[in-house]
Design a protein around this motif. Structure first.
Motif, PDB file in Angstrom:
ATOM      1  N   ARG A   1      38.963  38.202  54.076  1.00 35.66           N
ATOM      2  CA  ARG A   1      39.418  37.332  52.997  1.00 35.66           C
ATOM      3  C   ARG A   1      38.360  37.241  51.898  1.00 35.66           C
ATOM      4  O   ARG A   1      38.673  37.293  50.705  1.00 35.66           O
ATOM      5  N   LYS A   2      37.085  37.128  52.283  1.00 39.24           N
ATOM      6  CA  LYS A   2      35.990  37.045  51.311  1.00 39.24           C
ATOM      7  C   LYS A   2      35.834  38.369  50.558  1.00 39.24           C
ATOM      8  O   LYS A   2      35.612  38.400  49.352  1.00 39.24           O
ATOM      9  N   LEU A   3      35.939  39.472  51.295  1.00 34.06           N
ATOM     10  CA  LEU A   3      35.859  40.794  50.663  1.00 34.06           C
ATOM     11  C   LEU A   3      37.003  40.984  49.675  1.00 34.06           C
ATOM     12  O   LEU A   3      36.818  41.490  48.573  1.00 34.06           O
ATOM     13  N   ASN A   4      38.186  40.541  50.045  1.00 26.51           N
ATOM     14  CA  ASN A   4      39.348  40.689  49.185  1.00 26.51           C
ATOM     15  C   ASN A   4      39.188  39.910  47.879  1.00 26.51           C
ATOM     16  O   ASN A   4      39.638  40.360  46.826  1.00 26.51           O
ATOM     17  N   GLU A   5      38.544  38.752  47.937  1.00 27.71           N
ATOM     18  CA  GLU A   5      38.319  37.969  46.717  1.00 27.71           C
ATOM     19  C   GLU A   5      37.433  38.732  45.735  1.00 27.71           C
ATOM     20  O   GLU A   5      37.699  38.751  44.531  1.00 27.71           O
ATOM     21  N   VAL A   6      36.387  39.359  46.245  1.00 25.87           N
ATOM     22  CA  VAL A   6      35.478  40.119  45.381  1.00 25.87           C
ATOM     23  C   VAL A   6      36.179  41.362  44.828  1.00 25.87           C
ATOM     24  O   VAL A   6      36.069  41.680  43.640  1.00 25.87           O
ATOM     25  N   VAL A   7      36.920  42.061  45.666  1.00 29.02           N
ATOM     26  CA  VAL A   7      37.636  43.261  45.209  1.00 29.02           C
ATOM     27  C   VAL A   7      38.666  42.885  44.155  1.00 29.02           C
ATOM     28  O   VAL A   7      38.846  43.602  43.164  1.00 29.02           O
ATOM     29  N   GLN A   8      39.331  41.768  44.323  1.00 27.32           N
ATOM     30  CA  GLN A   8      40.313  41.316  43.329  1.00 27.32           C
ATOM     31  C   GLN A   8      39.630  40.993  42.001  1.00 27.32           C
ATOM     32  O   GLN A   8      40.155  41.308  40.929  1.00 27.32           O
ATOM     33  N   ALA A   9      38.451  40.366  42.051  1.00 34.52           N
ATOM     34  CA  ALA A   9      37.713  40.071  40.819  1.00 34.52           C
ATOM     35  C   ALA A   9      37.299  41.359  40.115  1.00 34.52           C
ATOM     36  O   ALA A   9      37.358  41.458  38.881  1.00 34.52           O
ATOM     37  N   LEU A  10      36.893  42.371  40.899  1.00 36.34           N
ATOM     38  CA  LEU A  10      36.521  43.660  40.301  1.00 36.34           C
ATOM     39  C   LEU A  10      37.734  44.376  39.725  1.00 36.34           C
ATOM     40  O   LEU A  10      37.641  45.035  38.693  1.00 36.34           O
ATOM     41  N   LYS A  11      38.863  44.226  40.388  1.00 35.07           N
ATOM     42  CA  LYS A  11      40.091  44.825  39.860  1.00 35.07           C
ATOM     43  C   LYS A  11      40.477  44.163  38.542  1.00 35.07           C
ATOM     44  O   LYS A  11      40.906  44.835  37.602  1.00 35.07           O
ATOM     45  N   ASP A  12      40.306  42.858  38.457  1.00 30.67           N
ATOM     46  CA  ASP A  12      40.589  42.140  37.209  1.00 30.67           C
ATOM     47  C   ASP A  12      39.639  42.566  36.097  1.00 30.67           C
ATOM     48  O   ASP A  12      39.996  42.505  34.918  1.00 30.67           O
ATOM     49  N   ALA A  13      38.433  42.974  36.464  1.00 30.78           N
ATOM     50  CA  ALA A  13      37.450  43.431  35.471  1.00 30.78           C
ATOM     51  C   ALA A  13      37.728  44.855  35.004  1.00 30.78           C
ATOM     52  O   ALA A  13      37.082  45.328  34.079  1.00 30.78           O
ATOM     53  N   GLY A  14      38.662  45.534  35.642  1.00 28.43           N
ATOM     54  CA  GLY A  14      39.013  46.889  35.231  1.00 28.43           C
ATOM     55  C   GLY A  14      38.230  47.972  35.945  1.00 28.43           C
ATOM     56  O   GLY A  14      38.214  49.124  35.499  1.00 28.43           O
ATOM     57  N   VAL A  15      37.606  47.650  37.056  1.00 29.92           N
ATOM     58  CA  VAL A  15      36.833  48.641  37.816  1.00 29.92           C
ATOM     59  C   VAL A  15      37.799  49.556  38.553  1.00 29.92           C
ATOM     60  O   VAL A  15      38.687  49.096  39.259  1.00 29.92           O
ATOM     61  N   ARG A  16      37.606  50.854  38.371  1.00 29.52           N
ATOM     62  CA  ARG A  16      38.464  51.835  39.034  1.00 29.52           C
ATOM     63  C   ARG A  16      37.700  52.669  40.058  1.00 29.52           C
ATOM     64  O   ARG A  16      38.286  53.379  40.841  1.00 29.52           O
ATOM     65  N   ASN A  17      36.374  52.610  40.024  1.00 32.81           N
ATOM     66  CA  ASN A  17      35.547  53.402  40.923  1.00 32.81           C
ATOM     67  C   ASN A  17      34.673  52.449  41.730  1.00 32.81           C
ATOM     68  O   ASN A  17      33.670  51.957  41.243  1.00 32.81           O
TER      69      ASN A  17
END
Length: 142
Positions: free
Chosen positions: A114-130
């Motif tokens: 759940r904690k990892l998913n929160e960070v990945v979601q924030a990075l996805k919102d920032a436009g990170v693709r790699n």
């Protein structure tokens, strides 16, 4: 008068020399094969193609462990920042990079998903693709 017996031919094929024959054939093929020294060809590519495909030489590294995750914080660019501000900070740093941005997320192995998913979601919102996610063993308490 002696009776001459006729020898029977055996049904088996002699394979004792097969290894020798295979070895000699291998030596023959190795000595007769041409060994060419191929040199790489350099192709002139347009500057636009180089800039679009070249990743940034400065990857963004984010650290996350159990205690920081419980506080809602991550470690980014030598400081602990709130998870809510991570997307804006990553976008800001990515805008300064000359090419595509690589983000490395280093987490503890026993971090809840759940904690990892929160960070990945924030990075996805920032436009990170790699994104590269690495794990490390949990830190030992003294």
């Amino acid at each position: 008068m002696k009776r001459i017996r006729k020898r029977r031919l055996s049904d088996s094929i002699p394979v004792a020399a097969m290894g020798d024959v295979a070895f000699l054939l291998m030596i023959f093929y190795m000595t007769t094969t041409l060994v060419t020294d191929q040199k790489p060809r350099f192709i002139e590519t347009p500057r636009i193609a180089e800039a679009a495909n070249m990743p940034s030489p400065y990857p963004l590294v984010i650290y996350l462990d159990q205690t920081m995750a419980n506080q809602g914080r991550v470690y980014f660019f030598n400081e602990a920042v709130p998870l809510d501000d991570l997307a804006a900070l990553v976008q800001e740093r990515a805008a300064l990079a000359p090419g595509a941005v690589r983000v490395y997320l280093s987490i503890e192995r026993n971090l809840p998903y759940r904690k990892l998913n929160e960070v990945v979601q924030a990075l996805k919102d920032a436009g990170v693709r790699n994104l590269v996610i690495t794990t490390r063993p949990p830190e030992r308490e003294p």
